[in-house]
Design a protein around this motif. Sequence first.
Motif, PDB file in Angstrom:
ATOM      1  N   ALA A   1      -5.537   2.698  -7.741  1.00 49.67           N
ATOM      2  CA  ALA A   1      -4.714   3.515  -8.634  1.00 49.67           C
ATOM      3  C   ALA A   1      -4.557   4.926  -8.090  1.00 49.67           C
ATOM      4  CB  ALA A   1      -5.330   3.562 -10.032  1.00 49.67           C
ATOM      5  N   ASP A   2      -3.334   5.431  -8.167  1.00 51.09           N
ATOM      6  CA  ASP A   2      -3.046   6.807  -7.785  1.00 51.09           C
ATOM      7  C   ASP A   2      -3.114   7.740  -8.985  1.00 51.09           C
ATOM      8  OD1 ASP A   2      -2.340   6.425  -4.951  1.00 51.09           O
ATOM      9  OD2 ASP A   2      -0.704   5.225  -5.776  1.00 51.09           O
ATOM     10  N   ASP A   3      -2.949   7.176 -10.181  1.00 53.46           N
ATOM     11  CA  ASP A   3      -2.989   7.964 -11.406  1.00 53.46           C
ATOM     12  C   ASP A   3      -3.417   7.054 -12.548  1.00 53.46           C
ATOM     13  OD1 ASP A   3      -2.701  10.175 -13.102  1.00 53.46           O
ATOM     14  OD2 ASP A   3      -0.767  10.725 -12.242  1.00 53.46           O
ATOM     15  N   TYR A   4      -3.796   7.671 -13.673  1.00 53.80           N
ATOM     16  CA  TYR A   4      -4.366   6.946 -14.814  1.00 53.80           C
ATOM     17  C   TYR A   4      -3.835   7.612 -16.077  1.00 53.80           C
ATOM     18  CZ  TYR A   4      -8.252   4.504 -17.239  1.00 53.80           C
ATOM     19  OH  TYR A   4      -9.038   3.689 -18.029  1.00 53.80           O
ATOM     20  N   LEU A   5      -2.983   6.914 -16.813  1.00 59.25           N
ATOM     21  CA  LEU A   5      -2.390   7.456 -18.029  1.00 59.25           C
ATOM     22  C   LEU A   5      -2.925   6.717 -19.247  1.00 59.25           C
ATOM     23  CD1 LEU A   5       1.359   7.731 -16.938  1.00 59.25           C
ATOM     24  CD2 LEU A   5      -0.445   9.455 -16.733  1.00 59.25           C
ATOM     25  N   LEU A   6      -3.275   7.492 -20.273  1.00 55.32           N
ATOM     26  CA  LEU A   6      -3.769   6.893 -21.507  1.00 55.32           C
ATOM     27  C   LEU A   6      -2.635   6.639 -22.487  1.00 55.32           C
ATOM     28  CD1 LEU A   6      -7.027   8.951 -22.111  1.00 55.32           C
ATOM     29  CD2 LEU A   6      -6.834   6.570 -21.365  1.00 55.32           C
ATOM     30  N   LYS A   7      -2.733   5.495 -23.201  1.00 52.59           N
ATOM     31  CA  LYS A   7      -1.790   5.178 -24.268  1.00 52.59           C
ATOM     32  C   LYS A   7      -2.259   5.884 -25.536  1.00 52.59           C
ATOM     33  CE  LYS A   7      -0.864   0.466 -22.703  1.00 52.59           C
ATOM     34  NZ  LYS A   7      -1.017  -0.946 -23.093  1.00 52.59           N
TER      35      LYS A   7
ATOM     36  N   PRO B   1       0.807  -1.226   0.000  1.00 54.38           N
ATOM     37  CA  PRO B   1       0.000   0.000   0.000  1.00 54.38           C
ATOM     38  C   PRO B   1       0.840   1.277   0.000  1.00 54.38           C
ATOM     39  CG  PRO B   1      -0.084  -1.061   2.146  1.00 54.38           C
ATOM     40  CD  PRO B   1       0.632  -2.004   1.221  1.00 54.38           C
ATOM     41  N   GLU B   2       2.108   1.165   0.374  1.00 52.12           N
ATOM     42  CA  GLU B   2       2.973   2.343   0.381  1.00 52.12           C
ATOM     43  C   GLU B   2       3.460   2.719  -1.017  1.00 52.12           C
ATOM     44  OE1 GLU B   2       5.531  -1.172   0.253  1.00 52.12           O
ATOM     45  OE2 GLU B   2       3.739  -0.691   1.389  1.00 52.12           O
ATOM     46  N   ALA B   3       3.366   1.797  -1.969  1.00 49.02           N
ATOM     47  CA  ALA B   3       3.793   2.074  -3.345  1.00 49.02           C
ATOM     48  C   ALA B   3       2.745   2.913  -4.064  1.00 49.02           C
ATOM     49  CB  ALA B   3       4.017   0.762  -4.098  1.00 49.02           C
ATOM     50  N   HIS B   4       3.197   3.669  -5.027  1.00 48.48           N
ATOM     51  CA  HIS B   4       2.283   4.438  -5.874  1.00 48.48           C
ATOM     52  C   HIS B   4       1.944   3.572  -7.082  1.00 48.48           C
ATOM     53  CE1 HIS B   4       2.848   8.155  -3.626  1.00 48.48           C
ATOM     54  NE2 HIS B   4       4.089   7.739  -3.476  1.00 48.48           N
ATOM     55  N   HIS B   5       0.672   3.511  -7.418  1.00 47.60           N
ATOM     56  CA  HIS B   5       0.205   2.655  -8.508  1.00 47.60           C
ATOM     57  C   HIS B   5      -0.368   3.520  -9.614  1.00 47.60           C
ATOM     58  CE1 HIS B   5       0.474  -0.053  -5.079  1.00 47.60           C
ATOM     59  NE2 HIS B   5       0.638  -1.010  -5.968  1.00 47.60           N
ATOM     60  N   ILE B   6       0.182   3.346 -10.817  1.00 45.81           N
ATOM     61  CA  ILE B   6      -0.230   4.131 -11.972  1.00 45.81           C
ATOM     62  C   ILE B   6      -0.731   3.188 -13.050  1.00 45.81           C
ATOM     63  CG2 ILE B   6       0.512   5.738 -13.773  1.00 45.81           C
ATOM     64  CD1 ILE B   6       2.636   6.777 -11.789  1.00 45.81           C
ATOM     65  N   VAL B   7      -1.983   3.382 -13.469  1.00 46.59           N
ATOM     66  CA  VAL B   7      -2.569   2.588 -14.546  1.00 46.59           C
ATOM     67  C   VAL B   7      -2.139   3.196 -15.878  1.00 46.59           C
ATOM     68  CG1 VAL B   7      -4.750   1.971 -15.675  1.00 46.59           C
ATOM     69  CG2 VAL B   7      -4.522   1.783 -13.189  1.00 46.59           C
ATOM     70  N   VAL B   8      -1.747   2.335 -16.812  1.00 44.21           N
ATOM     71  CA  VAL B   8      -1.399   2.744 -18.166  1.00 44.21           C
ATOM     72  C   VAL B   8      -2.274   1.908 -19.093  1.00 44.21           C
ATOM     73  CG1 VAL B   8       0.430   2.886 -19.891  1.00 44.21           C
ATOM     74  CG2 VAL B   8       0.979   3.221 -17.479  1.00 44.21           C
ATOM     75  N   THR B   9      -3.192   2.564 -19.823  1.00 43.32           N
ATOM     76  CA  THR B   9      -4.157   1.822 -20.617  1.00 43.32           C
ATOM     77  C   THR B   9      -4.640   2.621 -21.823  1.00 43.32           C
ATOM     78  OG1 THR B   9      -6.239   0.580 -20.501  1.00 43.32           O
ATOM     79  CG2 THR B   9      -6.123   2.639 -19.250  1.00 43.32           C
ATOM     80  N   SER B  10      -5.216   1.930 -22.765  1.00 43.90           N
ATOM     81  CA  SER B  10      -5.849   2.613 -23.901  1.00 43.90           C
ATOM     82  C   SER B  10      -7.350   2.777 -23.660  1.00 43.90           C
ATOM     83  CB  SER B  10      -5.612   1.813 -25.191  1.00 43.90           C
ATOM     84  OG  SER B  10      -6.126   0.512 -25.046  1.00 43.90           O
ATOM     85  N   ARG B  11      -7.830   2.257 -22.543  1.00 49.07           N
ATOM     86  CA  ARG B  11      -9.261   2.340 -22.219  1.00 49.07           C
ATOM     87  C   ARG B  11      -9.603   3.729 -21.667  1.00 49.07           C
ATOM     88  NH1 ARG B  11     -10.331  -3.595 -19.550  1.00 49.07           N
ATOM     89  NH2 ARG B  11      -9.340  -4.752 -21.254  1.00 49.07           N
TER      90      ARG B  11
END
Length: 161
Positions: A123-129, A99-109
């Motif tokens: 997720a802490d952040d959400y990046l689009l492909k 839980p201490e790690a930062h989680h970033i989603v990387v997706t085309s959705r």
Amino acid sequence: MMDIPQPGHPTSSTCGDAASASSLAPFRALVIEDDEITSRLLELTLSRRCGATGRTADCATDAIAQINGPHAFDIVFVDVGLPDANGLDELRHSHLAHPEAHHIVVTSRDDEETLVAAAAAGADDYLLKPVRFMTLLLALEHALTVDTFPDDEITRPEAAV
């Protein structure tokens, strides 16, 4: 699965170009991504531009081995569309284990349902492909320099009444 190159010599900890005023301490990253081009882009950016070390996994099976392995990660990048599982399941697993790690989603959705599900999974952040270089750098800077609220102060969608 391949290693993100380990820096063999001292590197600048400035993430980004010379004009960037932000400086990040060295960090470890896990990239869970089956698309070879996106995975390689993240690897090279993290290792060469940001001085990060870490690992990559191209499927859920490898991801679970990394998450449950001996290494701690500061940032975990997760693709939603993995070939052998839903990446959001791997995100949940990683968030519970670290839980201490930062989680970033990387997706085309690019839909609200996936965005909300990613937030609920941790997720802490959400990046689009395709991931844009400056967007990636901003997400990294935010994740590694901004104080986050403890989980008990956050109401995630699944916990809302």
